[in-house]
Write an enzyme that holds these catalytic residues in place. Structure first.
Site: not given
Lengths: 296, 303
Positions: B140, B239, B203
């Site tokens: 991430d 996400k 995300k």
């Protein structure tokens, strides 16, 4: 012929619920009418659903640890503040009780008693715990003491025939001891509970400490008694059928249950606070019992 | 990998209709999901969680506890899925990997000077490579919001592309930190840049800034994914992270995904929730569906 004085349009008050310090309508959108003695509409009040109850429990749980964490002295000040704010609303509340069917004399009497009731319990906040705490004699080298702690979130069904004192009974001793409360007001006399909520909202009572619903006992009883996050349940004037449901459901999380009878002059007693406390006993190791000559 | 020139790409700023987005989001919240569909939705959401701990105070003990929770969600409820992944700082990847890899749970690691992203590219790449070497299945990363605001879009693009290269086989989630981007137009533009640069997932947030994930922001990102899919036929995952802590909201997100992207995205290969407290609320609602009684936090393990 209409005179200037009575030509004003009457503005009817909307009675909503009191959850987490704000005044939402019931999520179910339902209501029921409250009528004066002569049959005129006094108000439409919310008919709460189990979701309103669930939301109220979430609010009460969220508020509980901070409320219990305040100093007992501060809780006392806040409950005294409720009495102050109640006192200044005397005219409107007494009038509201009369329109619900009280005689002016009875309304005044219950109102005065309600103010006294608040002042009485505000005094107990920082005193009940030393009254109910003990130092226990034990046969090992421990300093052993017990003291009361709040149970957590309390569910309550207020007395059906007491518009104002019934509501106070259902939450004051509970919050005095650091609990938070979700209460269902009287079905027939609900309006004073919401007026009282408006007083709570300006009395420094943190949001979520007291949550007030209006609606039907029968619809909400099983939800109040089966909710796993409600630690105790108290009810005034329960019927036989109601106590059966209560006994059955409360076993799930070993909810403490208290059944009371309502009366005009309800009991003033620190034991009402103790009813909603758990006793915690602490064993504190010491090297030498009575080393200093003390008796424990 | 051949280097793509950002300026040669056909990425255009698009004006997003904010009022329209908000109205659309309000409609997702009006769907009623009951009984079997609700249970299925709750389990699905549970299976999409990246169970996360990203605190300065994280210890090995905390990570162990999180990994245990990831694979043992409830002591008595039968037929529960596990969460999709655990998400930790790079220094805990090895430990987490050793604890969950045999349970079918992935290990995600944040990297690139999370959460600010204010560091040198070479360190960001080194951090990514190290995390992958330690066993991270997913990375991430955060984008450089400062550069984005300065208009250095090609820098942002190149940085994502370089980190993607450093990831190797690990899937890359690109955190836009939408709370710092300012408006929905910027969110859409940043989504496009991330997708074109090779993101496997986009995300919303680090979880360190408020607002974190909101429905309008997520919808705009989902639309960027959809537009890219229509243009190229390639799927990109989504996400939302931060601020999704109750089951009802999670179900609203699933509805939004289904109605924006379709069924193909309704699995943890293409959709994740970055959350920690969400898992317990989903479990509470599942047990409530089964027992008929509202639950208390007392009966669910901490994460």
């Amino acid at each position: 012929m209409a005179t200037r004085e009575n030509s004003n349009l009457e503005v009817m008050k909307t009675y909503k619920l009191f959850i987490g310090g704000s005044f939402p309508r019931t999520e179910s959108g339902r209501y029921y009418p409250i009528r004066k003695k002569n049959g005129d509409l006094l108000a439409n009040v919310c008919l709460s659903s189990r979701k309103d109850f669930r939301n109220a429990v979430v609010a009460a749980r969220k508020a509980q640890s901070a409320w219990a964490g305040r100093s007992a002295y501060n809780r006392s000040q806040i409950i005294y503040r409720i009495a102050e704010m109640l006192q200044q609303s005397e005219d409107s509340l007494v009038q509201e009780m009369v329109s619900l069917g009280y005689t002016p004399k009875n309304a005044k009497e219950e109102f005065d008693y309600s103010v006294d009731y608040l002042v009485h319990y505000s005094g107990w906040c920082d005193k009940f715990s030393q009254m109910h705490s003990t130092v226990n004699p034990v046969a090992s080298s421990h300093f052993n003491f017990s003291n009361p702690e709040p149970m957590g979130v309390i569910g309550a069904f207020a007395a059906e025939r007491r518009a104002l004192i019934g509501v106070l009974e259902a939450f004051v001793p509970a919050i005095c001891g650091g609990n938070t409360v979700v209460l269902l007001a009287s079905h027939k006399l609900p309006t004073c509970s919401i007026t009282l909520a408006e007083i709570l909202a300006i009395s420094d009572v943190p949001g979520g400490v007291v949550n007030i619903l209006t609606g039907e006992r029968e619809e909400l009883l099983s939800h109040f008694t089966s909710h796993m996050d409600v630690n105790a349940f108290q009810i005034w004037d329960a019927s036989k059928e109601e106590s059966f449901v209560i006994d059955q459901n409360s076993t799930e999380n070993l909810k403490r249950v208290r059944l009371y009878k309502s009366s005009i002059r309800t009991r003033l007693s620190p034991y009402r606070i103790l009813d909603l406390q758990e006793v915690k006993t602490t064993w504190h190791p010491i090297e030498n019992i009575s080393g200093s000559g003390a008796s424990y | 990998m051949t280097k793509v020139d950002f300026n040669s790409l056909d990425i255009r700023r698009k004006a997003v209709d904010q009022v329209g987005v908000e109205e659309r989001c309000a409609r997702f919240k009006s769907r009623s999901i009951k009984k079997d569909a609700k249970i299925q939705g709750l389990k699905m959401a549970l299976n999409m969680i990246d169970l996360t701990t990203l605190e300065g105070k994280d210890t090995e003990g905390k990570v162990r506890q999180l990994c245990h929770k990831a694979s043992h969600l409830h002591y008595s409820y039968d037929g529960l899925p596990t969460v999709a992944a655990v998400c930790v700082y790079p220094s805990f990847v090895k430990l987490a990997k050793s604890l969950v890899s045999n349970k079918g749970i992935k290990v995600a690691s944040v990297a690139t000077a999370f959460p600010s992203g204010q560091s040198f590219l070479k360190y960001k790449i080194a951090e990514t490579e190290e995390a992958v070497q330690e066993g991270a299945d997913e990375i991430d990363m955060v984008i450089s919001r400062g550069k984005f605001h300065q208009g250095e879009y090609s820098y942002v693009f190149d940085e994502i592309a370089s980190v993607k290269e450093a990831c190797g086989k690990a899937r890359l989630k690109v955190i836009l930190e939408t709370g710092e981007l300012g408006n929905l137009d910027a969110v859409y533009y940043a989504s496009q840049i991330a997708i074109e640069a090779g993101a496997d997932f986009i995300k919303t947030s680090t979880g360190k800034i408020k607002p974190a994930a909101t429905m309008p922001v997520s919808l705009v990102m989902l639309e960027a994914i959809r537009d890219h899919y229509f243009r190229t036929g390639k799927m990109v995952g989504m996400k939302p992270a931060g601020g999704i802590s109750n089951a009802k909201l999670a179900l609203h997100y699933l509805i939004m995904v289904k109605e924006t992207l379709g069924e193909a995205w309704l699995n943890n290969q293409w959709f994740r929730f970055g959350a920690s407290s969400l898992a317990n609320d989903l479990l509470k609602q599942l047990v409530k569906q089964e027992s008929g009684m509202y639950q208390s936090a007392n009966y669910f393990a901490l994460d």
